[in-house]
Design an enzyme around this catalytic site. Sequence first.
Site, PDB file in Angstrom:
ATOM      1  N   ILE A   1      17.897 -11.090  60.152  1.00 51.95           N
ATOM      2  CA  ILE A   1      16.487 -11.450  60.266  1.00 51.95           C
ATOM      3  C   ILE A   1      16.048 -11.440  61.720  1.00 51.95           C
ATOM      4  O   ILE A   1      14.949 -10.961  62.052  1.00 51.95           O
ATOM      5  CB  ILE A   1      16.225 -12.836  59.640  1.00 51.95           C
TER       6      ILE A   1
ATOM      7  N   CYS B   1      13.487 -15.136  50.990  1.00 54.78           N
ATOM      8  CA  CYS B   1      13.020 -13.830  50.520  1.00 54.78           C
ATOM      9  C   CYS B   1      12.582 -13.890  49.061  1.00 54.78           C
ATOM     10  O   CYS B   1      11.518 -13.370  48.687  1.00 54.78           O
ATOM     11  CB  CYS B   1      14.105 -12.778  50.709  1.00 54.78           C
ATOM     12  N   ASN B   2      13.369 -14.525  48.203  1.00 52.76           N
ATOM     13  CA  ASN B   2      13.019 -14.615  46.786  1.00 52.76           C
ATOM     14  C   ASN B   2      11.786 -15.476  46.566  1.00 52.76           C
ATOM     15  O   ASN B   2      10.912 -15.141  45.755  1.00 52.76           O
ATOM     16  CB  ASN B   2      14.195 -15.169  45.975  1.00 52.76           C
TER      17      ASN B   2
ATOM     18  N   ARG C   1      21.163  -9.509  44.653  1.00 55.38           N
ATOM     19  CA  ARG C   1      22.184  -8.679  45.301  1.00 55.38           C
ATOM     20  C   ARG C   1      23.382  -9.552  45.662  1.00 55.38           C
ATOM     21  O   ARG C   1      23.246 -10.734  45.974  1.00 55.38           O
ATOM     22  CB  ARG C   1      21.602  -7.984  46.527  1.00 55.38           C
TER      23      ARG C   1
ATOM     24  N   HIS D   1      15.386 -21.983  43.207  1.00 58.36           N
ATOM     25  CA  HIS D   1      14.244 -21.146  43.561  1.00 58.36           C
ATOM     26  C   HIS D   1      12.915 -21.736  43.094  1.00 58.36           C
ATOM     27  O   HIS D   1      11.905 -21.634  43.795  1.00 58.36           O
ATOM     28  CB  HIS D   1      14.444 -19.743  42.997  1.00 58.36           C
TER      29      HIS D   1
ATOM     30  N   HIS E   1      16.925  -7.578  45.573  1.00 59.24           N
ATOM     31  CA  HIS E   1      16.884  -8.470  44.422  1.00 59.24           C
ATOM     32  C   HIS E   1      15.867  -7.920  43.424  1.00 59.24           C
ATOM     33  O   HIS E   1      14.917  -7.224  43.811  1.00 59.24           O
ATOM     34  CB  HIS E   1      16.418  -9.873  44.815  1.00 59.24           C
TER      35      HIS E   1
END
Length: 335
Positions: free
Chosen positions: A13, A140-141, A168, A193, A219
């Site tokens: 990142i 990210c998700n 992933r 999440h 993902h």
Amino acid sequence: MTVKVGINGYGTIGKRAAEAINKQDDMKVVGVTKTRPTYEASVAVELGLPLYVPETSADDFKKAGIKVAGTIKDMYKKVDIIVDCTPGDVAEEYKKEYAEAGVKGIFQGGEDHSLTGISFNASANYKESWGAQFSRVVSCNTTGLIRTLYPLDRKFKIQSVFATLIRRGADPNNSKSGPINAVEPSLKIPTHHGPDVQSIMPWLNIQTMAVKVPTTIMHLHTVTVKLGAETTTEEIIELWKEAPRVRLVSGKSGIKSSAQIMELARDLGRPRGDMYEIAVWEDGVKVVGDTLYFYQAVHQESDVIPEIIDCIRSMCKIEEDASVSMRKTDRSMGI
């Protein structure tokens, strides 16, 4: 006003954030850090980025022939804000250091919301980080889910969401983790999440499950949404066409998998082949009455990068209007 930014952790990142920051006209990277003399440290120096290291590691960098600009604490004296991209389990200590140095800090989604008390998504809650000393750009998700769910909630008032995250196994450069010949379910149900989405949209009724699969590139989410009103598939698609940082793709045009999405990013000339947008299969969207079904794909290495840029603008009070900041970020990054 040009905000001086330090990157603590020049990895997956951190290096993407550094590149994006230096494309802006209102901020610049004045230093990056590495704890070990790896190839990434050498690349940073080669790219002209001042490199700062722990005092205890200075001799290792000297032996490796890698020029350093000073210690990490020296970098604190030169910056207005730190983008913290360090591994897990060290954020609390770094937060204390940033506070003592009087600099702001942005943490990543791998940390708990409780670390900062503020989590960030540009579309959904840009103003919440306005002038804050610490904030956290969600994972990210979570970013992927909010990008598509937030505009749905604004228009239709979501009643409930159930999402399965097909994750992933590891990032492409990581050869030591992730399932090799297996599908690995997350046995903690529901997964974290959903609560992470609620750190941005606390009113949302969302439940999530997850499995890891032996791929490294993206993902994939399967999402079922019960809306507060009946609509049509076409109306949903038109809504997402107008939503920021969402890209509609189609199996009919040859994009049938995450592999083709990553090829699209490369064909677009994106740095490192990054796909900053959340990819939604247009021909995988279906509305039945008040229930919406869809698939989306998340490039875990890059979708949070534009959010980091906007978070800097909010925390440093550069741009008050979220949409103005987002347009500026997106133009600079080719989104």
